[in-house]
Write a protein that holds these residues in place. Structure first.
Motif, PDB file in Angstrom:
ATOM      1  N   GLN A   1      19.075  -2.309 -14.305  1.00 32.65           N
ATOM      2  CA  GLN A   1      18.217  -1.170 -13.913  1.00 32.65           C
ATOM      3  C   GLN A   1      17.196  -1.794 -12.695  1.00 32.65           C
ATOM      4  O   GLN A   1      16.492  -1.032 -12.041  1.00 32.65           O
TER       5      GLN A   1
ATOM      6  N   GLY B   1      25.051   3.111 -16.733  1.00 31.72           N
ATOM      7  CA  GLY B   1      24.244   3.500 -17.878  1.00 31.72           C
ATOM      8  C   GLY B   1      23.319   2.568 -17.957  1.00 31.72           C
ATOM      9  O   GLY B   1      23.601   1.460 -18.267  1.00 31.72           O
TER      10      GLY B   1
ATOM     11  N   PHE C   1      19.364   3.363 -19.158  1.00 30.77           N
ATOM     12  CA  PHE C   1      18.445   4.505 -20.009  1.00 30.77           C
ATOM     13  C   PHE C   1      17.163   3.509 -20.680  1.00 30.77           C
ATOM     14  O   PHE C   1      16.783   3.752 -21.835  1.00 30.77           O
ATOM     15  N   GLY C   2      16.897   2.511 -19.910  1.00 32.42           N
ATOM     16  CA  GLY C   2      15.894   1.488 -20.670  1.00 32.42           C
ATOM     17  C   GLY C   2      16.317   0.020 -21.009  1.00 32.42           C
ATOM     18  O   GLY C   2      15.822  -0.806 -21.197  1.00 32.42           O
TER      19      GLY C   2
ATOM     20  N   THR D   1      16.481  -2.896 -18.680  1.00 33.83           N
ATOM     21  CA  THR D   1      15.579  -3.370 -17.816  1.00 33.83           C
ATOM     22  C   THR D   1      14.777  -4.761 -18.362  1.00 33.83           C
ATOM     23  O   THR D   1      14.067  -5.233 -17.504  1.00 33.83           O
ATOM     24  N   HIS D   2      15.641  -5.234 -19.397  1.00 32.73           N
ATOM     25  CA  HIS D   2      15.394  -6.707 -19.614  1.00 32.73           C
ATOM     26  C   HIS D   2      16.729  -7.329 -19.554  1.00 32.73           C
ATOM     27  O   HIS D   2      17.781  -7.019 -19.691  1.00 32.73           O
TER      28      HIS D   2
ATOM     29  N   ALA E   1      12.902  -0.456 -24.066  1.00 30.60           N
ATOM     30  CA  ALA E   1      12.713   0.949 -23.803  1.00 30.60           C
ATOM     31  C   ALA E   1      13.808   1.839 -23.895  1.00 30.60           C
ATOM     32  O   ALA E   1      14.896   1.348 -23.478  1.00 30.60           O
ATOM     33  N   TYR E   2      13.794   2.920 -24.397  1.00 36.16           N
ATOM     34  CA  TYR E   2      14.850   4.278 -24.408  1.00 36.16           C
ATOM     35  C   TYR E   2      14.194   5.127 -23.968  1.00 36.16           C
ATOM     36  O   TYR E   2      13.833   5.965 -24.632  1.00 36.16           O
ATOM     37  N   ARG E   3      14.440   5.572 -22.639  1.00 38.71           N
ATOM     38  CA  ARG E   3      14.397   6.537 -22.005  1.00 38.71           C
ATOM     39  C   ARG E   3      12.969   7.456 -22.656  1.00 38.71           C
ATOM     40  O   ARG E   3      13.055   8.008 -23.716  1.00 38.71           O
TER      41      ARG E   3
ATOM     42  N   THR F   1      14.186   0.474 -11.837  1.00 32.12           N
ATOM     43  CA  THR F   1      14.359   1.856 -12.150  1.00 32.12           C
ATOM     44  C   THR F   1      14.135   2.396 -13.474  1.00 32.12           C
ATOM     45  O   THR F   1      15.098   2.132 -14.298  1.00 32.12           O
ATOM     46  N   GLU F   2      12.899   2.609 -13.788  1.00 25.32           N
ATOM     47  CA  GLU F   2      12.461   2.916 -15.192  1.00 25.32           C
ATOM     48  C   GLU F   2      11.237   3.838 -14.855  1.00 25.32           C
ATOM     49  O   GLU F   2      10.739   4.101 -13.625  1.00 25.32           O
ATOM     50  N   GLY F   3      10.885   4.585 -16.126  1.00 23.38           N
ATOM     51  CA  GLY F   3       9.637   5.077 -15.910  1.00 23.38           C
ATOM     52  C   GLY F   3       9.775   6.376 -15.025  1.00 23.38           C
ATOM     53  O   GLY F   3       8.827   6.895 -14.532  1.00 23.38           O
TER      54      GLY F   3
END
Lengths: 80, 751, 159
Positions: free
Chosen positions: B228, B257, B259-260, B263-264, B366-368, B516-518
């Protein structure tokens, strides 16, 4: 101006929930907060977000703070 | 350069229309390339050896026999990975590869790169790991008890005064709120106090993590990866491996896909390390089993909620105590849950406290809308209980206490214009509320809140000699961003949508862009695209002025063309984008627009969901009969993709509410690490999901855009909890509400 | 390591590849034939991202051995378009925004085609159950079902 603290930031400021600081932008605000409360250092690493009139700023030292703004220091947040 | 980001309330020509996305053909023909779809000559297969123990000291790792196996080109353990970050990223490094302890079932302890899959598998079998098994704990409440095995002996609870001297599994305590809770509860006519639990779930993206890593002896490298945030991956990998950021080129593949969960970094730094050691490209593709055991699920939780209200429906006090299990590394998810718990409501006296707790489970990610769905489950279920106790309609009860502009949020600041009231009113008046309920069917509704973020963004807009436009963005496209950004660029330039082609640039071609998060993609890249286009327009006006030989002040840009204005020049025929582009070489060279911005003022987002569930009282089985999502989008750039986010988030919430959970055995091992037993919703489980997009403009964005990607996963757990409780006649307090749990609750209620 | 030579037809073209006997067809198609439209989502036949047709029957290619393809006809998403004309399902998926990340899309297209080749007028329930073997995490299936309904209508009109 009055800067309100939330959550665990309060304990780093000796337990108070707000402090009085004069700052024109976020950079000046954070610098002065750190000077006054060295314990804030541990939070600077994980990050502090600044809320100005309800809008949350996670970066951007240059963001100006109007003198009559409502200012909060929040932990840095993340989405997913 | 500072731009004015205020909302301008303009009419739109193309923004808001339902166009075909530019990456559509590639994706329906199988041409689109995802993380595992790229290969390189001479590439090696990278595989990981993972701990079969929930908690163990690693006393010895002998890799000598693996290293000698013909076809094995590199073996990596933590001995090859010194901490180069001065402790700042040690948790990330240790999660990628265990150091002195295996902290969860699935924790990587070694990795190999070999000429093919068979050889790599043989090599793993030849690695001898000596474990000293330690007691483990996988339940959040058990982990907080005195005497529980301590996961990390260098973690001391932060957020308490004075600083503790003994290590703890509670890594952090966070408190939020205002007013006088005691007085508030004293003033209540009705008080409801209840405890809830939610089990651990995974984002469940269909594409496992995969990457192709190449590092040369000159310290330069390339990484093709599903992510992401390719810039974030670059920064982290460079730091962990001691590489220069500019020398590590990271290209984002299409992402299947996130969804968080993407991001890591998980396997990527190790893939790069293997490649560097072997001096050959290394391809790493995680298996589904590895994805469940060793990437970043969200937290399981345990919580206590208390609400006091007057008979007229005014809430006088609200408090939440949240315990979130973070896996084996400290995180701040409970803090986030504490911040979001009461965000929907206007409360004089409110208090929330969050405990972030370590367990022998994977490092959570993180999960959405991370942390919000669980807290919302507890809060919104209790709201229904209070409404019932008072005898008030649950929607009206929420409307009465809803936050609005000027309300002091439970996490501190005051709200600007927000959408909770409008979504509740829309829910109240929605035809769904009037649909007839059948036997064993119950209706439930809930609202949800989530923050939206801005962040570092930049965009490049380059105009081709035929007047068509290349748009390079840096936010990974998870679900339609290229279409939306093209619409925005077309709108600004005044040209047809089809004249713009957007792509996601690699890290060497464009400056840093945050992940692309938050819910920040459309908001941030949209803002940068608007200003890059305006930047280009300034240049186009200059070029037109030059072509006409008139002052630039006499040139306006209108509807996709330069027009000469004023008495002296207005008879000159207009110049289109193509006309000007054709002459670019003579007027100053390639024409481009660029923008770097730290987008801010993203605002907050609210949603209300309504659902009807049928419960079979004999089996505890459930059926989703009807589902409606009502959410504020600020401005829907591409309505299809906004609807898609609403529906997708709701579907994930439905799975979470009714069936998905991590099941750990007494041995601390994950029992259901596959899609058969970790059962996500399938097509036949769901009805059509109705959506209503509200547009209350965000005053801090020129188009009024608000983030939409995450909020729709916040209400479902509670909306379904309320519906199931109404259908079954018994209050559900444990998610997922799987058939055995529903049956048990019914049986217990019947005595 | 011993490999077996496999002679097969993929999307109408003769294709030959060599693979170890324990290799699954999913890997053979991706790594030997170079068709990366089939995706591995789980490797255990639970997600349908690797859906192909084998002699016209819908199967998960992760549950078929590469050597089992010998002498048989394979259909993948890459074979759905006719020349540069997209299959109605492909068109309708784009038209209805039935994809977000798109990773499950090839599998859904192959499965939906298998459905419509067998049943030209499926009900909503029939569509949902026929596609229950394909997991999607992004869309909630709403627009996918609508796209399949639209494609079915379009295909019935053509006949």
């Amino acid at each position: 101006m009055k800067v309100s603290l939330t959550g665990s930031l309060r304990s780093a400021a000796g337990g108070v929930d707000s402090i009085d600081i004069i700052a024109e932008d976020i950079r000046e605000l954070l610098t002065k907060v750190l000077e006054r409360f060295p314990r804030m250092e541990e939070h600077m690493d994980t990050g502090i977000a600044v809320s100005i009139n309800g809008e949350i700023y996670r970066d951007n030292w240059g963001e100006k703070i109007p003198q009559d703004a409502e200012v909060f220091l929040l932990p840095r947040l993340q989405g997913g | 350069m500072a731009h004015d980001t205020s909302f301008t309330n303009q009419d739109f020509k193309v923004v808001g229309t339902r166009v075909n996305r530019p990456d559509g053909v590639d994706k329906v023909t199988g041409r689109a390339k995802y993380g595992a779809d790229l290969s390189a000559p001479g590439q090696l297969v990278g595989l990981f050896l993972r701990s079969p123990h929930a908690h163990a000291r690693i006393t010895k790792i002998d890799t000598s026999r693996a290293e000698k196996l013909s076809g094995v080109k590199a073996v990596i353990t933590s001995a090859d990975l010194p901490d180069l970050t001065g402790g700042r990223q040690i948790d990330v490094l240790e999660n990628c590869m265990a150091r002195d302890r295996a902290l969860y079932d699935g924790h990587a302890v070694a990795a190999v790169a070999a000429i093919d899959q068979q050889t790599a598998k043989k090599a793993l079998k030849l690695i001898k790991v000596s474990y000293e098994i330690l007691p483990h704990v996988t339940d959040v409440d058990e982990a907080m008890k005195p005497g529980a095995p301590i996961i990390k002996d260098n973690v001391f609870t932060s957020g308490v005064d004075p600083k503790p001297k003994k290590p703890s599994n509670v890594s952090k305590v966070s408190e939020f709120g205002h007013g006088d809770i005691e007085a508030g509860f004293k003033a209540a006519d009705v008080i409801i106090e209840k405890s809830y639990k939610t089990e651990q779930t995974h984002q469940g993206y269909i594409e496992p993590h995969a990457c192709l890593a190449t590092v040369g002896p000159d310290g330069a490298g390339e990484l093709w990866v599903t992510t992401q945030g390719h810039y974030t991956y670059r920064t982290v990998c460079a730091a962990l491996l001691g590489m220069d950021i500019a020398k590590l080129k990271v290209t984002s593949s299409e992402i299947g896909g996130g969804f968080g969960g993407k991001t890591h970094v998980w396997v990527e730094p190790i893939a790069l390390a293997l490649s560097r050691k072997a001096n050959r490209p290394v391809k790493v593709v995680m298996t589904r089993d590895e994805v469940f055991r060793a990437t970043g699920p969200t937290c399981s939780t345990s919580m206590d909620i208390k609400i006091g209200a007057k008979k007229d429906g005014t809430i006088t006090a609200a408090s939440s105590v949240l315990r979130y299990q973070n896996g084996a590394f400290p995180a701040t998810w409970a803090m986030l849950g504490a911040m979001t718990s009461w965000a929907c409501y206007d409360l004089k006296n409110v208090h929330s406290i969050g405990y972030d707790v370590l367990c022998n489970r994977p490092k959570t990610a993180a999960y959405r809308a991370p942390s919000a769905p669980m807290a919302a489950f507890g809060v919104e279920s209790t709201m229904d209980l209070v409404a019932a106790e008072i005898g008030m309609n649950p929607v009206d009860f929420r409307i009465k206490n809803a936050a609005k502009e000027g309300t002091r949020a439970s996490y501190g600041p005051t709200y600007g214009p927000i959408g909770i009231g409008p979504t509740l009113e829309a829910a109240k008046n929605h035809p769904h509320m009037r649909a007839k309920l059948g036997k064993n069917q119950g209706r439930g509704m809930a609202c949800g809140f989530w923050f939206n973020f801005g962040g570092q963004t930049c965009t490049d807009l380059n105009i081709g000699s035929d007047g068509t436009v290349n748009l390079a963005i840096g936010t990974v496209d998870v679900g339609g961003a290229r279409a939306s950004m093209s619409l925005i660029a077309a709108e600004e330039l005044g040209i047809p949508y089809e004249q713009v082609k957007a792509h996601v640039a690699d890290t060497s071609s464009l400056g840093h862009n945050d992940t692309t998060e938050g819910s920040r993609g459309t908001f941030s890249s949209g803002m940068a695209t608007i200003f890059a286009a305006r930047d280009a327009i300034e240049e186009l006006r200059k070029r037109a002025a030059m072509m006409w030989d008139i002052p630039v002040e006499a040139v306006e840009w209108v509807e996709g063309e330069a027009r000469a204005v004023g008495n002296k020049h207005s008879n000159l025929p207009a110049l289109s984008l193509a006309d000007i582009a054709k002459r670019a070489a003579s007027t100053g060279g390639p024409i481009a627009g660029h923008n770097e911005v730290v987008a801010d003022g993203a605002g907050v987002s609210f949603a209300s969901h309504i659902c009807d569930i049928e419960v079979d009282p004999e089996t505890g089985g459930t059926k989703v009969i009807r589902y409606t999502v009502i959410q504020d989008a600020g401005k829907a750039i591409h309505p299809d993709y906004v609807e898609g986010q609403f529906q997708g988030g709701a579907a994930q919430g439905i799975g979470w509410a009714l069936n998905e959970e991590y099941i750990y055995g007494d041995d601390g091992r994950l029992q259901n690490s596959g899609f058969l037993d970790y059962r996500i919703p399938v097509c036949s489980d769901l009805p059509f999901i109705d959506t209503e997009i509200l547009e209350i403009p965000n005053p801090n964005h020129p188009y009024g855009i608000r983030g939409v990607g995450e909020t729709s996963i916040v209400p479902p757990l509670a909306a379904i909890g309320n519906a199931v409780s109404n259908a079954a006649g018994v209050r559900m307090d444990h998610v997922p509400m799987s058939p055995p749990r529903i049956l048990k609750a019914i049986e217990e209620a019947n005595g | 390591m011993s490999s077996v030579l496999v002679d097969t037809t993929v999307n109408g073209d003769p294709v030959q590849f060599a693979c170890p006997t324990e290799e699954v067809l999913l890997d053979s198609l991706r790594d030997r034939v170079g068709l990366t439209g089939v995706k591995e989502g789980c490797g255990t036949g639970d997600c349908g991202a690797c859906s192909i047709t084998l002699d016209g029957q819908l199967v998960c290619s992760c549950l078929v051995l590469g050597v089992e393809a010998n002498g048989r006809k394979i259909g993948t998403v890459e074979g759905m378009a006719e020349g540069n004309t997209l299959h109605p399902l492909q068109e309708q998926f784009i038209e209805h925004a039935a994809l977000q990340c798109g990773i499950c899309t090839p599998g859904f297209l192959v499965a939906a085609k298998a459905l419509l080749d067998d049943n030209a007028s499926p009900s909503e329930e029939e569509i949902r159950f026929a596609l229950a073997g394909n997991l999607c995490r992004c869309t909630g299936y709403d627009k996918i079902v609508r796209a399949v309904q639209a494609a079915a209508k379009q295909m019935r009109k053509k006949k």
